[in-house]
Each structure stands twice: as C-alpha cells, then as structure tokens.
Design an enzyme around this catalytic site. Structure first.
Site, PDB file in Angstrom:
ATOM      1  N   ASP A   1     -37.274 -11.028 -59.166  1.00  0.00           N
ATOM      2  CA  ASP A   1     -37.192 -12.329 -58.494  1.00  0.00           C
ATOM      3  C   ASP A   1     -36.118 -12.395 -57.411  1.00  0.00           C
ATOM      4  OD1 ASP A   1     -35.028 -12.205 -60.162  1.00  0.00           O
ATOM      5  OD2 ASP A   1     -35.248 -14.227 -60.968  1.00  0.00           O
ATOM      6  N   GLU A   2     -35.652 -11.241 -56.931  1.00  0.00           N
ATOM      7  CA  GLU A   2     -34.667 -11.272 -55.856  1.00  0.00           C
ATOM      8  C   GLU A   2     -34.785 -10.020 -54.991  1.00  0.00           C
ATOM      9  OE1 GLU A   2     -30.511 -10.851 -56.976  1.00  0.00           O
ATOM     10  OE2 GLU A   2     -31.118 -10.195 -58.970  1.00  0.00           O
TER      11      GLU A   2
END
Length: 394
Positions: free
Chosen positions: A102-103
């Site tokens: 998620d990054e």
C-alpha cells in the site's frame, strides 16, 4: 536540477478496500483482522476514533469499538488493487519503487515539462487513483526518500504535503526522532536518557559522539538529523520475504492440526511467490507459545523454490525438530533469501544446521502448482483444495 521524491501511502488501505466493496460499510468503523485472538491488520478512520489501530489484539479492538464491523479481509483483492495502483504510477515516472502493498516511492525529478510543477503532478496522481480504483491516498514530496515518507503522514487522510529544500532545516529542528523511519522503541528510550527528543537535539553532538555510542546506527541517525539520504528510488525492488501466520482460537499442541495449518500457509506463500515470479532459498517456521514467547527455526535449500510442497515439507521437518515447551497460540511459515548465492547460505542459516534434505520440486509438483493456481485464478481461491486439507476447518 532539484531532486524530488514522492512517497505515496494509501489511506487505511485494507479497510478502505472493504468499504469500497461493501457500500453499506462506508462511514462506519471497519476493522480488518483475523481470528478473535489475532491482531488488527487495518482500521478505518471511523474505527480509529475509538482508539483502534493496526497491530492491537482483535479482542481489545472489540472492547474499544464493540459496534465495529469486523472482517477477516481478502489479501487477493488487496493485491489486485495494489497492482493497478503501481501500474498507474508507472504512467507518470519510469522510476517507481513499491515499498509495500500500500505504499510506493516515485522519482519526480525533471518531470515538470511533462506534468507541470511537482505539486500539481501529485494532485493529478491522487485524482487518477481515485478515478481508477475509487480510493484516497496521501502523498509526501521532499528532496530525499526518508523525508518524503515522513511528509506523507502529514494532512492524512487524502493529504498532500510538500517539503521544499529551504524548509528542511526548520522542519528537522523540531522533528521528533521517533518520526525517523527505522528508529525503534528501544533506540528512542536510549536517546531520551540522553535528553535527545528531536533532530535538533541530535545535532548538538558531533558525528563522532554518535558513532562511539551506537556505531553505524548512531552515524545514520546523525545523517538523518541533517536531512541526508543518498538512497535512490529502486525500480528493481523485490520483496525481502513472504510469510503467512495464524493465531488459533484455542492454544494447541496437536501436531496433525499444526501441520494442516502449515499446509494452508505454505500454499498461500507459494502461490504469492509464483504470482510475483520470485523464489526463495530459506524457509522459516515461527511459533508463538501460550505465554506469548516466540521461537523461529530456519533452513536453506540448495536452490531457490516457489513450490508449495517443498515449503510445506521443510516447515514440517522444522516443526518435528522442535520439542514443544507448551501449547501453541500462533504458527507461521515464511520464505526469504531471494537471489542469494549458495556461498552465502551459511551466514543466513545459523539455526538450521545447514541441512538441505535434497528438497527440490519435482516436475509433477510444479505442474500441480500451476494447475491449482490457474483454477483458483479463474474460479476463486476456494475452488479447489489439496487432499491434505479436505477435512480442514479453519
């Protein structure tokens, strides 16, 4: 030319995906976690108002937010959306480094001619992600990677924070050392004993002082306190490891049950490796006892693998080699040591005694893995089950 690094962080990613897929959950406290005795993987911003955070026990989360919506989550769905997001970032820059599911980091240096000012480029990325996958993200912009990561935490959720070079000294002067990525709790305690709470406090002492006290960690702290970070955005980024673990509803010392969980976990790990096109040499078994003490055992293979059966057999052999001191509350299996040569294995495998056991996947095992992967991709993760798991009830 001014260097610009972006750090993109999806807001409450797992919980936001659940709210996206379940419109009736939007605006409500959603908590993604495993079994009752597991830990929270993600909490929506509505749940965070009640003190629910990732990594706290699910049981505690239920006490804090008894009316919350608890779900086990869907990693395959999260991975699918993550791939879409990473592909979208590739439309803006050839230099994209996924840091986790998620990054990601993105090098925006010199792209003003294509996308306008870097801040406008970040706004465009946020709009595209919202339009493409229906989710919000926060973006930090800074001259170096670690500052971009810190900046992405500002103005969350759906935030954008830009740290210009001329603003870095004042920003760092007041920045708590706890905000620096990699500075853990034990290090913070030691720093506080010296009266050091901010990066400004760090710079009251010379580099040699920190090197004498903490070695390389001290030197790294001193460099970060000055805003120094020479790391580039690594487009060849690969995951360092892959693992799966489960906490039981009741502690157990039933070896047959423990091995069924290892089969389930080995299948999950192997499938993810094959999907990503990577293989690992070191299989690791993790056990957590009823009193919360943990142990790990590892073994390295003669060649890297992504085969479910190989991962499972090594994990079982490691389990057989453990004399259980008490009942087990958690078991897990992991695969790591990607792309390392055989000459390095002994350095990474101190707990295994260097055994390999000739564990190399057969053509039949590889064929079975491919067939199962294909069927699950087409019909869903529960479409087919290995024979060992026919009577397995999670």
């Amino acid at each position: 030319m001014q260097r610009w690094i972006m750090h993109l962080d999806m807001d409450a990613f797992f919980a936001s995906v659940e709210q996206l897929d379940h419109p009736e959950w939007r605006g409500k406290p959603v908590i993604v976690g495993g079994q009752e005795r597991g830990v929270v993987s993600a909490a929506s911003y509505e749940a965070r108002k009640y003190g629910v955070r990732s990594a706290i026990p699910v049981a505690r989360a239920r006490k804090l937010c008894p009316h919350g919506i608890f779900t086990r989550g869907n990693m395959a769905r999260y991975a699918e959306i993550s791939r879409q997001i990473m592909a979208l970032l590739g439309n803006y820059s050839p230099l994209v480094e996924p840091a986790s599911i998620d990054e990601a980091y993105l090098d925006a240096t010199g792209l003003e001619r294509l996308f306008g000012p870097v801040e406008a480029m970040a706004q465009s990325i946020k709009r595209d992600i919202k339009a493409s996958v229906g989710l919000n993200c926060s973006i930090g912009i800074a001259p170096v990677k670690f500052l971009a990561k810190i900046a992405s935490d500002y103005n969350k959720p759906d935030g954008l924070f830009m740290l210009r070079p001329e603003d870095v000294p004042a920003f760092l002067e007041a920045l708590p050392v706890a905000k620096i990525p990699g500075v853990g709790n034990k290090f913070i305690v030691e720093l506080e004993s010296l009266g050091v709470k901010t990066c400004g406090d760090v710079l009251k002492y010379p580099q040699g002082f920190w090197a004498r006290l903490f070695g390389k960690s001290g030197e790294a702290l001193w460099r970060r306190a000055q805003g120094l970070d020479s790391r580039e955005v690594e487009t060849g980024y690969e995951a360092k490891s892959e693992s799966a673990e489960n906490t039981f509803a009741e502690d157990t010392d039933d070896m047959a049950l423990l091995k069924k969980w290892l089969m389930k976990q080995s299948e999950r790990v192997g499938r993810n490796q094959r999907r990503m096109g990577v293989k690992g040499r070191t299989v690791t078994l993790k056990l957590k006892y009823a009193d919360f003490t943990s142990i790990t055992r590892s073994r390295s293979l003669p060649e890297p693998t992504d085969a479910t059966e190989v991962i499972f057999r090594i994990a079982c052999e490691l389990l057989d080699g453990v004399k259980l001191q008490q009942k087990v509350r958690l078991i897990g299996v992991g695969l790591s040591n990607y792309g390392k040569g055989p000459e390095q294995l002994n350095l990474l495998d101190g707990s295994a005694g260097g055994q390999t056991g000739g564990m190399v996947a057969t053509a039949k095992q590889r064929s079975l893995d491919r067939t199962l992967d294909s069927l699950r991709e087409k019909f869903g993760s529960k479409a087919v089950t290995r024979g060992r798991l026919f009577d397995f009830d999670e």
